[in-house]
Scaffold this motif. Structure first.
Motif, PDB file in Angstrom:
ATOM      1  N   PRO A 154       0.855  -1.276  -0.005  1.00 57.94           N
ATOM      2  CA  PRO A 154       0.032  -0.127   0.002  1.00 57.94           C
ATOM      3  C   PRO A 154       0.866   1.343   0.070  1.00 57.94           C
ATOM      4  CG  PRO A 154      -0.036  -1.025   2.126  1.00 57.94           C
ATOM      5  CD  PRO A 154       0.618  -1.895   1.294  1.00 57.94           C
ATOM      6  N   VAL A 155       0.346   2.128  -0.749  1.00 58.74           N
ATOM      7  CA  VAL A 155       0.991   3.517  -0.830  1.00 58.74           C
ATOM      8  C   VAL A 155      -0.053   4.521  -0.244  1.00 58.74           C
ATOM      9  CG1 VAL A 155       2.192   5.374  -2.279  1.00 58.74           C
ATOM     10  CG2 VAL A 155       2.387   2.612  -2.759  1.00 58.74           C
ATOM     11  N   THR A 156       0.940   5.671   0.830  1.00 56.75           N
ATOM     12  CA  THR A 156      -0.077   6.655   0.966  1.00 56.75           C
ATOM     13  C   THR A 156       0.907   7.936   1.147  1.00 56.75           C
ATOM     14  OG1 THR A 156       0.696   6.468   3.517  1.00 56.75           O
ATOM     15  CG2 THR A 156      -1.340   5.265   2.762  1.00 56.75           C
ATOM     16  N   ARG A 157       0.352   9.074   0.783  1.00 53.95           N
ATOM     17  CA  ARG A 157       0.954  10.266   0.773  1.00 53.95           C
ATOM     18  C   ARG A 157       0.118  11.425   1.896  1.00 53.95           C
ATOM     19  NH1 ARG A 157       3.948  11.565  -3.516  1.00 53.95           N
ATOM     20  NH2 ARG A 157       4.830  13.017  -2.109  1.00 53.95           N
ATOM     21  N   SER A 158       0.767  12.591   2.020  1.00 52.82           N
ATOM     22  CA  SER A 158       0.332  13.227   3.104  1.00 52.82           C
ATOM     23  C   SER A 158      -0.838  14.085   2.022  1.00 52.82           C
ATOM     24  CB  SER A 158       1.490  14.550   3.061  1.00 52.82           C
ATOM     25  OG  SER A 158       1.814  15.346   2.020  1.00 52.82           O
ATOM     26  N   CYS A 159      -0.941  14.191   0.835  1.00 55.15           N
ATOM     27  CA  CYS A 159      -2.003  14.652   0.319  1.00 55.15           C
ATOM     28  C   CYS A 159      -2.328  14.130  -1.265  1.00 55.15           C
ATOM     29  CB  CYS A 159      -1.807  16.232   0.145  1.00 55.15           C
ATOM     30  SG  CYS A 159      -0.553  16.777  -1.044  1.00 55.15           S
ATOM     31  N   TRP A 160      -3.540  14.218  -1.540  1.00 55.69           N
ATOM     32  CA  TRP A 160      -3.676  14.087  -3.246  1.00 55.69           C
ATOM     33  C   TRP A 160      -3.512  15.335  -3.781  1.00 55.69           C
ATOM     34  CZ3 TRP A 160      -7.477  17.235  -4.927  1.00 55.69           C
ATOM     35  CH2 TRP A 160      -8.460  17.945  -4.122  1.00 55.69           C
ATOM     36  N   ARG A 161      -3.068  15.227  -5.034  1.00 56.29           N
ATOM     37  CA  ARG A 161      -3.002  16.280  -6.026  1.00 56.29           C
ATOM     38  C   ARG A 161      -3.649  16.322  -7.200  1.00 56.29           C
ATOM     39  NH1 ARG A 161       0.036  20.652  -4.858  1.00 56.29           N
ATOM     40  NH2 ARG A 161       0.842  19.763  -2.977  1.00 56.29           N
ATOM     41  N   PHE A 162      -4.581  16.861  -7.744  1.00 58.07           N
ATOM     42  CA  PHE A 162      -4.994  16.877  -8.907  1.00 58.07           C
ATOM     43  C   PHE A 162      -4.952  18.002  -9.912  1.00 58.07           C
ATOM     44  CE2 PHE A 162      -8.376  13.922  -7.012  1.00 58.07           C
ATOM     45  CZ  PHE A 162      -7.490  12.622  -6.975  1.00 58.07           C
ATOM     46  N   GLN A 163      -5.105  18.087 -11.091  1.00 58.38           N
ATOM     47  CA  GLN A 163      -5.320  19.314 -11.979  1.00 58.38           C
ATOM     48  C   GLN A 163      -6.524  18.982 -12.945  1.00 58.38           C
ATOM     49  OE1 GLN A 163      -2.073  20.900 -14.433  1.00 58.38           O
ATOM     50  NE2 GLN A 163      -0.614  21.207 -12.572  1.00 58.38           N
ATOM     51  N   ILE A 164      -7.350  19.977 -13.023  1.00 52.02           N
ATOM     52  CA  ILE A 164      -8.338  19.924 -14.170  1.00 52.02           C
ATOM     53  C   ILE A 164      -8.043  21.155 -15.045  1.00 52.02           C
ATOM     54  CG2 ILE A 164     -11.018  20.415 -14.203  1.00 52.02           C
ATOM     55  CD1 ILE A 164     -11.299  20.117 -11.171  1.00 52.02           C
TER      56      ILE A 164
END
Length: 467
Positions: A154-164
């Motif tokens: 499993p992989v986790t990060r401090s935040c998700w980051r998207f671009q629209i």
């Protein structure tokens, strides 16, 4: 066994040979699925409808907090910090004391005395080193990029980051928000609501259309993703996979991965001793047809990478004296190279001819096969006049493209040649099959690559094809 980069280098006979034969393997954009639709439609969407980029995994997040946080950033950046304030962001470009680029990324000014650097490892490592050794009153939190090959863990990060992004992005953004969203100036930050949650936003844009980069707590990402895709369905939004994602820079014009210029020089010895033997710098690879026995020939200054406008001598920073000694007009300049379709057809056809020459495999949409890519660019007389550094294919333009730096006197519209492939059948990198080099004709083109500019070139194969 070597414990740091300096010891790794001491144990090798030639730095260039070590990096050109690195066994690192293919550079992977981790975790995100390679394709959701297909990479052609995913490229098409960022110019014609809208696309959702998932940037949650391939970049370092380095949080910098404390009263000296801004000073640390200023002391290590060619950029000015005048006017930099909370809810703004800027591209961060550090150089060595010798004036060569280490890397780059984005610095977000999150709150008073709180920043986050987002980008590749080299610039993050430079910040971490100076924070640890420079006497700065700062606290750092490193959220490293996701592993290239998590092998099912499993992989986790401090935040998700998207671009629209894309021409219909703003209509989707306002639908998500339930009302108008102010179109702030480029690289300004605010907040909006998605699925009942408040998310941070950064005003961004592609293809001349306004868009947003957004982020929030990692455990909320699936709800946010679903809400965006649901809202965007009527506007033709397409989720973009990790196969198409990195190729967007071929159209936008950013060179992501020059070699960090830190392998030589007494002023950088302590830094090399600080970098681990397993660091990006110690394990990375160089690929391409440009070969020199001197690693310094792979170093680049800000002007050569298109960062000249960022250089501001209104503050002290590492490399200032070296850069002040340069004349901007004498430096190579960043361009796009448009590769000749007939030569591309020859490369591709070689895969299907068992009795003919085998040319270096040109993967699509991204053809890079090393951490840092350096292909030789020559003029009609065979003289090296530049370096081709990021190569691939744009389905939007139906064109093989590369981002390059070339001698300053070469005008747009000039036909040059890129030497594609490596010498003597190829190096020992695991990404390199046995092959023969080939000269590829290429037209010097603007950055970012422009259909309008492309169609107004001097007479030649490019204008004939556009007619």
């Amino acid at each position: 066994m070597a414990q740091n980069l300096e010891q790794v280098l001491a144990g090798t006979g030639n730095i260039v040979e070590m990096l050109r034969n690195s066994q690192l393997g293919a550079y992977v954009y981790p975790v995100v699925a390679p394709e959701f639709h297909n990479w052609r439609d995913e490229q098409w969407a960022w110019q014609h409808s809208a696309v959702l980029f998932d940037q949650s995994h391939h970049m370092v997040n380095l949080y910098v907090r404390g009263k000296d946080a801004l000073k640390l950033i200023s002391d290590t950046a060619i950029n000015t910090m005048k006017g930099f304030a909370v809810n703004k962001a800027k591209q961060y470009v550090p150089t060595t004391p010798y004036g060569h680029v280490i890397g780059d990324g984005i610095i977000f000014y999150l709150a008073e005395e709180e920043f986050v650097y987002v980008g590749r490892a080299p610039a993050s490592n430079w910040l971490r080193y100076h924070a640890a050794t420079g006497g700065y009153d700062v606290d750092l939190e490193l959220d490293d990029r996701s592993p290239m090959r998590p092998m099912g863990k499993p992989v986790t990060r401090s935040c998700w980051r998207f671009q629209i992004q894309g021409p219909k992005a703003w209509a989707i953004i306002e639908k998500l928000n339930g009302g108008p969203v102010e179109q702030l100036k480029f690289f300004n930050m605010a907040e909006m609501t998605i699925a009942g949650r408040t998310v941070r936003t950064l005003r961004h844009g592609m293809s001349g259309a306004p868009g947003l980069e957004i982020w929030g707590p990692y455990d909320e990402q699936e709800d946010i993703r679903s809400a965006i895709l649901d809202a965007g369905q009527e506007f033709g939004i397409v989720p973009c996979g990790s196969r198409a994602y990195p190729s967007n820079t071929l159209e936008s014009g950013w060179i992501p991965s020059p070699l960090p210029a830190i392998y030589t020089g007494d002023k950088l010895k302590e830094y090399r001793q600080w970098l681990g033997a397993d660091s990006y710098e110690a394990t990375g690879s160089i690929g391409g047809s440009f070969v020199s026995s001197s690693i310094e020939d792979y170093y680049l200054n800000p002007w050569e990478l298109g960062y000249g406008p960022f250089v501001k001598f209104d503050h002290d920073f590492h490399g200032r004296e070296a850069l002040e000694a340069l004349k901007a007009e004498d430096q190579r300049k960043k361009v796009t190279l448009a590769w000749h379709p007939d030569d591309m057809a020859t490369i591709m056809a070689s895969m299907f001819n068992p009795d003919g020459e085998a040319y270096k495999f040109f993967d699509v949409p991204l053809a890079n096969y090393a951490s840092s890519n350096y292909d030789r660019v020559v003029d009609a007389g065979g003289r090296t006049v530049g370096l081709s550094m990021f190569t691939g294919f744009s389905y939007n333009e139906k064109q093989a493209l590369s981002l390059a730096t070339v001698d300053p006197e070469i005008p747009v519209g000039t036909e040059l040649k890129v030497i594609w492939g490596e010498e003597n059948g190829g190096t020992r990198k695991t990404t390199v099959e046995r092959h023969k080099q080939i000269e590829v004709r290429a037209i010097v083109s603007p950055v970012p690559y422009s259909r309008v500019a492309r169609e107004t070139y001097q007479e030649g194969w490019r204008t004939e094809r556009s007619a």
